[in-house]
Design an enzyme around this catalytic site. Structure first.
Site, short mmCIF file in Angstrom:
data_model
loop_
_atom_site.label_atom_id
_atom_site.label_comp_id
_atom_site.label_asym_id
_atom_site.label_seq_id
_atom_site.Cartn_x
_atom_site.Cartn_y
_atom_site.Cartn_z
N THR A 9 60.49 14.57 35.35
CA THR A 9 61.35 15.56 34.70
C THR A 9 62.60 14.89 34.16
O THR A 9 62.98 13.81 34.62
CB THR A 9 61.77 16.67 35.68
OG1 THR A 9 62.48 17.69 34.98
CG2 THR A 9 62.67 16.15 36.80
N ASN A 10 63.21 15.53 33.18
CA ASN A 10 64.52 15.10 32.70
C ASN A 10 65.54 16.20 32.95
O ASN A 10 66.66 16.13 32.48
CB ASN A 10 64.47 14.79 31.20
CG ASN A 10 63.83 13.44 30.96
OD1 ASN A 10 64.13 12.48 31.65
ND2 ASN A 10 62.91 13.38 30.00
N HIS A 13 69.10 19.85 36.73
CA HIS A 13 69.14 20.90 37.75
C HIS A 13 67.95 20.78 38.69
O HIS A 13 68.08 20.87 39.90
CB HIS A 13 69.09 22.29 37.10
CG HIS A 13 70.32 22.64 36.34
ND1 HIS A 13 71.46 23.09 36.96
CD2 HIS A 13 70.58 22.60 35.02
CE1 HIS A 13 72.38 23.32 36.04
NE2 HIS A 13 71.87 23.03 34.85
N ASP A 70 55.19 22.47 37.01
CA ASP A 70 55.20 23.34 35.84
C ASP A 70 55.38 24.76 36.36
O ASP A 70 54.77 25.15 37.36
CB ASP A 70 53.90 23.21 35.04
CG ASP A 70 54.12 23.58 33.58
OD1 ASP A 70 55.16 23.19 33.02
OD2 ASP A 70 53.27 24.29 33.01
N THR A 71 56.27 25.48 35.70
CA THR A 71 56.64 26.82 36.18
C THR A 71 56.46 27.84 35.09
O THR A 71 56.70 27.55 33.91
CB THR A 71 58.12 26.81 36.63
OG1 THR A 71 58.25 25.99 37.77
CG2 THR A 71 58.60 28.21 36.98
N PHE A 150 69.72 28.04 35.69
CA PHE A 150 69.30 27.74 34.32
C PHE A 150 68.17 28.69 33.94
O PHE A 150 67.75 29.53 34.75
CB PHE A 150 68.85 26.28 34.20
CG PHE A 150 67.56 25.96 34.92
CD1 PHE A 150 67.54 25.78 36.29
CD2 PHE A 150 66.36 25.86 34.22
CE1 PHE A 150 66.35 25.51 36.95
CE2 PHE A 150 65.16 25.57 34.88
CZ PHE A 150 65.17 25.40 36.25
N ASP A 153 67.30 32.49 35.09
CA ASP A 153 68.00 32.84 36.34
C ASP A 153 68.88 34.09 36.24
O ASP A 153 68.87 34.92 37.15
CB ASP A 153 68.86 31.66 36.83
CG ASP A 153 68.05 30.65 37.63
OD1 ASP A 153 66.89 30.96 37.96
OD2 ASP A 153 68.57 29.56 37.90
N HIS A 178 60.45 29.72 43.91
CA HIS A 178 59.13 29.23 43.56
C HIS A 178 59.04 27.71 43.72
O HIS A 178 58.18 27.19 44.40
CB HIS A 178 58.84 29.64 42.11
CG HIS A 178 59.99 29.38 41.17
ND1 HIS A 178 61.25 29.91 41.37
CD2 HIS A 178 60.10 28.61 40.06
CE1 HIS A 178 62.07 29.51 40.42
NE2 HIS A 178 61.40 28.70 39.61
N ARG A 179 60.00 26.99 43.10
CA ARG A 179 59.94 25.52 43.15
C ARG A 179 60.23 25.05 44.57
O ARG A 179 59.56 24.15 45.08
CB ARG A 179 60.96 24.93 42.17
CG ARG A 179 60.77 23.46 41.90
CD ARG A 179 61.54 22.99 40.68
NE ARG A 179 62.70 23.80 40.42
CZ ARG A 179 62.75 24.77 39.50
NH1 ARG A 179 61.71 25.00 38.72
NH2 ARG A 179 63.83 25.51 39.33
P1 IMP Z 1 59.31 24.11 33.78
O1 IMP Z 1 57.84 24.01 33.77
O2 IMP Z 1 59.89 23.91 35.15
O3 IMP Z 1 59.99 23.29 32.73
O4 IMP Z 1 59.66 25.62 33.47
C1 IMP Z 1 59.32 26.24 32.27
C2 IMP Z 1 60.38 27.26 31.94
O5 IMP Z 1 60.42 28.26 32.96
C3 IMP Z 1 61.80 26.69 31.88
O6 IMP Z 1 62.10 26.20 30.61
C4 IMP Z 1 62.62 27.90 32.21
O7 IMP Z 1 62.78 28.70 31.07
C5 IMP Z 1 61.76 28.63 33.20
N1 IMP Z 1 62.13 28.27 34.58
C6 IMP Z 1 61.55 27.35 35.38
N2 IMP Z 1 62.15 27.29 36.58
C7 IMP Z 1 63.15 28.20 36.53
C8 IMP Z 1 64.14 28.61 37.47
O8 IMP Z 1 64.27 28.13 38.61
N3 IMP Z 1 64.96 29.57 37.04
C9 IMP Z 1 64.90 30.14 35.81
N4 IMP Z 1 64.02 29.78 34.91
C10 IMP Z 1 63.13 28.82 35.26
#
Ligand code: IMP
Length: 192
Positions: A9-10, A13, A70-71, A150, A153, A178-179
């Site tokens: 990741t880059n 946060h 990935d979220t 971020f 949130d 979640h993370r």
């Molecule tokens: P990523 O796969 O973690 O980069 O998440 C994809 C997108 O989901 C991010 O660009 C955010 O818009 C959103 N996202 C992921 N984690 C969070 C969080 O902890 N809070 C709020 N938005 C999140």
């Protein structure tokens, strides 16, 4: 201490959040710290697929143990959208503000505010691919609240709380996010 592990990741946060959880187990290093500035394309249509693409990219080129996450934010009334497309929901510029505004517009007049964040982690340890998941259920607020965090949130309120994710401090968010939960599942595996 198991040594160094690359978090693919880059996002500063995310790196901070996850390093705090894995402290004492791994020294978590970022892509920048291993000198990788490549833009890894996330072309899969599932969270699992994208996490695997990112972890494999680094493992294949650098041969170092690594993990990627990935979220997606899955909104019940929108058939689980934006899901895997959460980062670029309102377009390729990946603006958090535009994404939130579009989501709020798409939920105008909708009373079912149920949503969940879901994170999938793919770790590659000595060539072995492992998957972990974490979920937090909550509601989409009617307007942004709070300045922390971020992404989405400010408009996400986790169940059991009267605060948005942007109002929780990092430690409290990590405990239920979640993370945080996906990383805890990864930790439990490492401690087995
Ligand atoms: P990523 O796969 O973690 O980069 O998440 C994809 C997108 O989901 C991010 O660009 C955010 O818009 C959103 N996202 C992921 N984690 C969070 C969080 O902890 N809070 C709020 N938005 C999140």
């Amino acid at each position: 201490m198991l040594g160094k592990i690359v978090f693919v990741t880059n996002n500063r946060h995310k790196l901070e959040e996850v390093s705090a959880i894995l402290a004492g187990i791994y020294e978590v290093v970022s892509l920048e710290q291993i000198g990788c500035t490549d833009d890894i394309e996330e072309t899969a249509h599932t969270l699992e697929g994208n996490a695997l693409i990112k972890a494999k990219y680094i493992y294949d080129r650098y041969g170092i143990d690594c993990f990627a996450d990935d979220t997606g934010l899955e909104v019940e009334a929108l058939d689980n959208a934006p899901g895997v497309y959460s980062a670029r929901y309102a377009g390729e510029e990946k603006s958090a503000e535009n994404n939130m505004n579009l989501l709020l517009r798409n939920l105008e007049g909708v009373t079912n505010r149920n949503a969940r964040f879901r994170t999938v982690i793919c770790a590659i340890l000595h060539g072995k691919e492992l998957f972990f998941e974490g979920v937090v259920d909550g509601k989409i607020l009617y307007e942004p609240v709070g300045n922390g965090g971020f992404g989405y949130d400010p408009i996400f309120m986790p169940d059991g709380y009267n605060l948005s994710f942007a109002e929780l401090n990092m430690a409290d968010k990590n405990k239920i996010s979640h993370r945080g939960r996906a990383v805890e599942a990864f930790c439990s595996y490492l401690k087995m």
